[in-house]
Design a protein around this motif. Sequence first.
Motif, short mmCIF file in Angstrom:
data_model
loop_
_atom_site.label_atom_id
_atom_site.label_comp_id
_atom_site.label_asym_id
_atom_site.label_seq_id
_atom_site.Cartn_x
_atom_site.Cartn_y
_atom_site.Cartn_z
N LYS A 102 0.82 -1.20 0.00
CA LYS A 102 0.00 0.00 0.00
C LYS A 102 0.86 1.26 0.00
O LYS A 102 0.39 2.33 -0.32
CB LYS A 102 -0.94 0.00 1.20
N THR A 103 2.12 1.11 0.42
CA THR A 103 3.03 2.24 0.42
C THR A 103 4.26 1.89 -0.39
O THR A 103 4.51 0.73 -0.71
CB THR A 103 3.45 2.60 1.86
N GLY A 104 5.03 2.90 -0.69
CA GLY A 104 6.25 2.66 -1.46
C GLY A 104 5.99 2.72 -2.95
O GLY A 104 4.92 3.08 -3.42
N MET A 105 7.00 2.36 -3.70
CA MET A 105 6.93 2.40 -5.15
C MET A 105 5.92 1.38 -5.69
O MET A 105 5.94 0.23 -5.28
CB MET A 105 8.31 2.14 -5.74
N ARG A 106 5.05 1.83 -6.60
CA ARG A 106 4.09 0.93 -7.22
C ARG A 106 4.68 0.17 -8.39
O ARG A 106 4.16 -0.86 -8.78
CB ARG A 106 2.86 1.70 -7.69
N LEU A 107 5.76 0.70 -8.97
CA LEU A 107 6.33 0.11 -10.16
C LEU A 107 7.67 -0.57 -9.85
O LEU A 107 8.37 -0.17 -8.91
CB LEU A 107 6.55 1.18 -11.24
N THR A 108 7.99 -1.57 -10.61
CA THR A 108 9.26 -2.25 -10.46
C THR A 108 9.83 -2.52 -11.84
O THR A 108 9.10 -2.66 -12.82
CB THR A 108 9.10 -3.58 -9.69
N GLY A 109 11.14 -2.65 -11.93
CA GLY A 109 11.76 -2.87 -13.23
C GLY A 109 13.22 -2.48 -13.22
O GLY A 109 13.81 -2.27 -12.15
N PRO A 110 13.84 -2.36 -14.39
CA PRO A 110 13.17 -2.45 -15.69
C PRO A 110 13.05 -3.89 -16.20
O PRO A 110 13.83 -4.76 -15.85
CB PRO A 110 14.12 -1.65 -16.59
N PHE A 111 12.05 -4.09 -17.07
CA PHE A 111 11.87 -5.34 -17.79
C PHE A 111 12.01 -5.05 -19.28
O PHE A 111 11.65 -3.97 -19.74
CB PHE A 111 10.50 -5.95 -17.51
N GLU A 112 12.49 -6.02 -20.02
CA GLU A 112 12.68 -5.84 -21.45
C GLU A 112 11.62 -6.60 -22.23
O GLU A 112 11.35 -7.77 -21.95
CB GLU A 112 14.07 -6.34 -21.88
N ILE A 113 11.00 -5.93 -23.19
CA ILE A 113 10.02 -6.57 -24.05
C ILE A 113 10.75 -7.53 -24.99
O ILE A 113 11.70 -7.14 -25.68
CB ILE A 113 9.26 -5.53 -24.89
N ILE A 114 10.30 -8.78 -25.02
CA ILE A 114 10.93 -9.75 -25.92
C ILE A 114 9.98 -10.24 -27.00
O ILE A 114 10.42 -10.77 -28.02
CB ILE A 114 11.48 -10.97 -25.13
N GLN A 115 8.67 -10.06 -26.78
CA GLN A 115 7.71 -10.53 -27.79
C GLN A 115 6.38 -9.82 -27.61
O GLN A 115 5.92 -9.63 -26.48
CB GLN A 115 7.51 -12.04 -27.70
N ARG A 116 5.77 -9.42 -28.71
CA ARG A 116 4.43 -8.83 -28.69
C ARG A 116 3.46 -9.81 -29.33
O ARG A 116 3.67 -10.24 -30.46
CB ARG A 116 4.39 -7.50 -29.44
N ASN A 117 2.41 -10.17 -28.60
CA ASN A 117 1.42 -11.12 -29.10
C ASN A 117 0.33 -10.39 -29.89
O ASN A 117 0.16 -9.18 -29.78
CB ASN A 117 0.80 -11.90 -27.94
N ARG A 118 -0.40 -11.14 -30.66
CA ARG A 118 -1.42 -10.56 -31.53
C ARG A 118 -2.58 -9.94 -30.74
O ARG A 118 -3.26 -9.05 -31.23
CB ARG A 118 -1.96 -11.63 -32.48
N ASN A 119 -2.80 -10.40 -29.51
CA ASN A 119 -3.91 -9.87 -28.71
C ASN A 119 -3.51 -8.66 -27.88
O ASN A 119 -4.27 -8.21 -27.02
CB ASN A 119 -4.46 -10.97 -27.79
#
Length: 248
Positions: free
Chosen positions: A170-187
């Motif tokens: 509930k507190t602190g950073m909401r985001l974490t990362g970084p992550f790298e995109i390796i594939q984009r799906n059709r949906n």
Amino acid sequence: MSDNGKEFDNQLLRHITKRTHVKHIFTATYHPQANGQVERMNQTLMNMLRKLSQDKPHVWDEHIETSLFAYRTTIHSTTKFTPFYLLHGCEAVTPLNRKLAPIGNEKDLKKRQGQLVEIMSKRAQARDNIVRGQSSQKIQYDKKLQDSTYIPGDLVWIDKKTLSALPKQKTGMRLTGPFEIIQRNRNGTYHVKDSKGVVLKKAYSGDKFRRYEIRHKWGEPVVVIEQNKDIHKRDEFPRLVDASEEED
């Protein structure tokens, strides 16, 4: 289609879907919009149960049948028909509505046949109403929609609650990362890997990402003092000069 709950993702259900030749697909993690019709119905049902069980919240399950019947016999704002009518071809019989005559003779049978023929045109009309309603809803939704298109190689932040392996904070950073995109799906979902190169098993919706911007850190500017030999002869003072100016 279902969410990722264990009541849907288990050995028994996999066996049933295999035997019945049912293609079972799962929604993206923490992305209820992928199963929007079910989630919208759940929201409506919960609002009805909350009102009916306001005085006795612990007996909310006793109002499920009543709530569902009320929903099925109410004209839908999109289709312009009641769900009961579109399914059965006639309105539900209630103490206030007994228009459906019992089928006991040839006259009643012909009347029922006429109802079945009429329902086909009504369903087509309801389908057209749904298409128009969806188009209008899409326009309103797209006005608030942010561009969430990424390509392989892009770096993104991911909302912590999207990653089930991480606790919901509930507190602190909401985001974490970084992550790298390796594939984009059709949906519109994406497969990513973390900073250590570990590929996450599940695919995630792009609206759960935030673009990771790499900010370059510049060093402190080098400052030199220009030597002025005539500093004591005139009213002149040393001038700060950037090192880049000296090189020029």
